[in-house]
Design an enzyme around this catalytic site. Structure first.
Site, short mmCIF file in Angstrom:
data_model
loop_
_atom_site.label_atom_id
_atom_site.label_comp_id
_atom_site.label_asym_id
_atom_site.label_seq_id
_atom_site.Cartn_x
_atom_site.Cartn_y
_atom_site.Cartn_z
CG HIS A 126 -59.89 5.96 -14.93
ND1 HIS A 126 -60.60 6.82 -15.74
CD2 HIS A 126 -60.51 6.00 -13.72
CE1 HIS A 126 -61.61 7.35 -15.06
NE2 HIS A 126 -61.57 6.88 -13.84
O1 RIB Z 1 -58.45 10.30 -12.98
C1 RIB Z 1 -58.30 8.90 -12.91
C2 RIB Z 1 -56.94 8.55 -12.43
O2 RIB Z 1 -56.74 9.08 -11.12
C3 RIB Z 1 -56.74 7.03 -12.27
O3 RIB Z 1 -55.39 6.70 -12.47
C4 RIB Z 1 -57.12 6.79 -10.84
O4 RIB Z 1 -56.49 5.62 -10.30
C5 RIB Z 1 -56.56 8.02 -10.19
O5 RIB Z 1 -55.15 7.81 -9.98
#
Ligand code: RIB
Ligand code: CA
Length: 313
Positions: free
Chosen positions: A243
């Protein structure tokens, strides 16, 4: 072209860790003015510790790390140990940090940094709940017009939620802060689950990290070995979605990504859809576009960039 000055606001988190490593490995493109920790994946004390662990893993112990808000602006903290493990950085065995956290509160660092720089020269890169950013904007509205751009990981439209049926984790944890940010008028680039779920660490890609044969490469591979369980079990996906590194990769090679400039608003009232990013992808309303909502990535290009840059550390 001179390096882009950024503040990384983060809740490490294995994927945050890779995003930070990518930024610290790319000084020609990215000048990290500071890293501000926020409560999210795990409580603040751990996100602060993990941010410093990652800076030392990168061989950059002089990076300034600040502690910010330990709970959302108006709700109880929700964490994600079920995804990231009890420490938030489960997977590799890494030494406790030696570097100290800065004395200044992260929110005041964000405010002072924006006030000290010319308008349009500092980019904010939130990788976790938007609590620090929303609090800074509320405490010092004068800084809003000084922000060059916000490039954040959060939200979802076609992919819908990963923490509730409707909401992505970062936005869900602090929808009030997200609402402040999305209504601020600052140019925003959003990396939602729609694109991050296309940046999957398949086995060949994780082998490429491991085959670097370096501390960093091995640590990233071991983080992924742990981090991928959740998404493989839930989505049957072919690997862990990276992500947060989509944010720092965008700063280096924006051409890897594509999306639409649309209106995005945040659900802050209904508990059923709390934290949902209501993205007008099909432009069916007359709401003013306020965000570049990214929907696609050249995944092979993304991972080539990542491996090449991690090899430098
Ligand atoms: O939903 C994914 C996000 O939430 C990413 O940034 C992960 O690190 C959590 O913070
Ligand atoms: Ca994160």
């Amino acid at each position: 072209m001179s390096a882009r000055k950024i503040i990384i606001d983060t809740d490490p988190g294995q994927d945050d860790a890779v995003a930070i490593l990518l930024a610290l490995a790319s000084p020609e493109e990215i000048d990290v003015l500071g890293i501000t920790a926020v409560a999210g994946n795990v409580p603040l004390a751990l996100t602060s510790k993990n941010a410093r662990i990652v800076c030392e893993l990168a061989g950059k112990p002089d990076t300034k790390v600040f502690e910010g808000c330990d709970r959302p602006m108006g709700r109880e903290l929700v964490t994600a140990e079920h995804v990231h493990g009890k420490t938030g950085l489960n997977g590799p065995v890494l030494p406790d940090p030696v570097m100290e956290v800065e004395d200044q509160h992260a929110v005041d660092f964000i405010i002072d940094t924006l006030r000290a720089h010319d308008a349009g020269t500092v980019t904010l890169c939130p990788l976790g709940p938007l609590t620090n950013i929303g609090t800074a904007f509320e405490k010092a509205p004068d800084i809003i017009e000084k922000v060059q751009e916000i490039v954040l990981m959060g939200g979802a439209y076609f992919e819908v939620g990963n923490i509730t049926p409707a909401a992505e984790f970062n936005i869900y944890v602090d929808p009030q802060a997200a609402d402040i940010v999305f209504k601020s008028g600052v140019p925003i680039v959003v990396m939602p689950l729609d694109v991050t779920h296309k940046a999957l660490v398949t086995k060949p890609r994780n082998d490429a990290f491991r085959n670097l044969g370096t501390k960093v490469g091995t640590a990233v591979a071991e983080m992924t070995d742990f981090f991928e369980r959740f998404d493989k079990e839930k989505y049957g996906s072919d690997g862990a979605p990276l992500h947060d590194p989509c944010v720092t990769a965008y700063l280096i090679q924006p051409e890897l990504f594509s999306g639409r400039h649309i209106n995005v608003e945040i659900e802050t009232q209904s508990e059923l859809t709390m934290g949902m990013t209501v993205a007008d992808w099909w432009r069916v309303t007359d709401r003013t576009p306020n965000a570049m909502f990214i929907g696609d990535v050249d995944a092979d290009g993304f991972f080539s960039l990542l491996v090449e840059r991690l090899s430098r550390l």
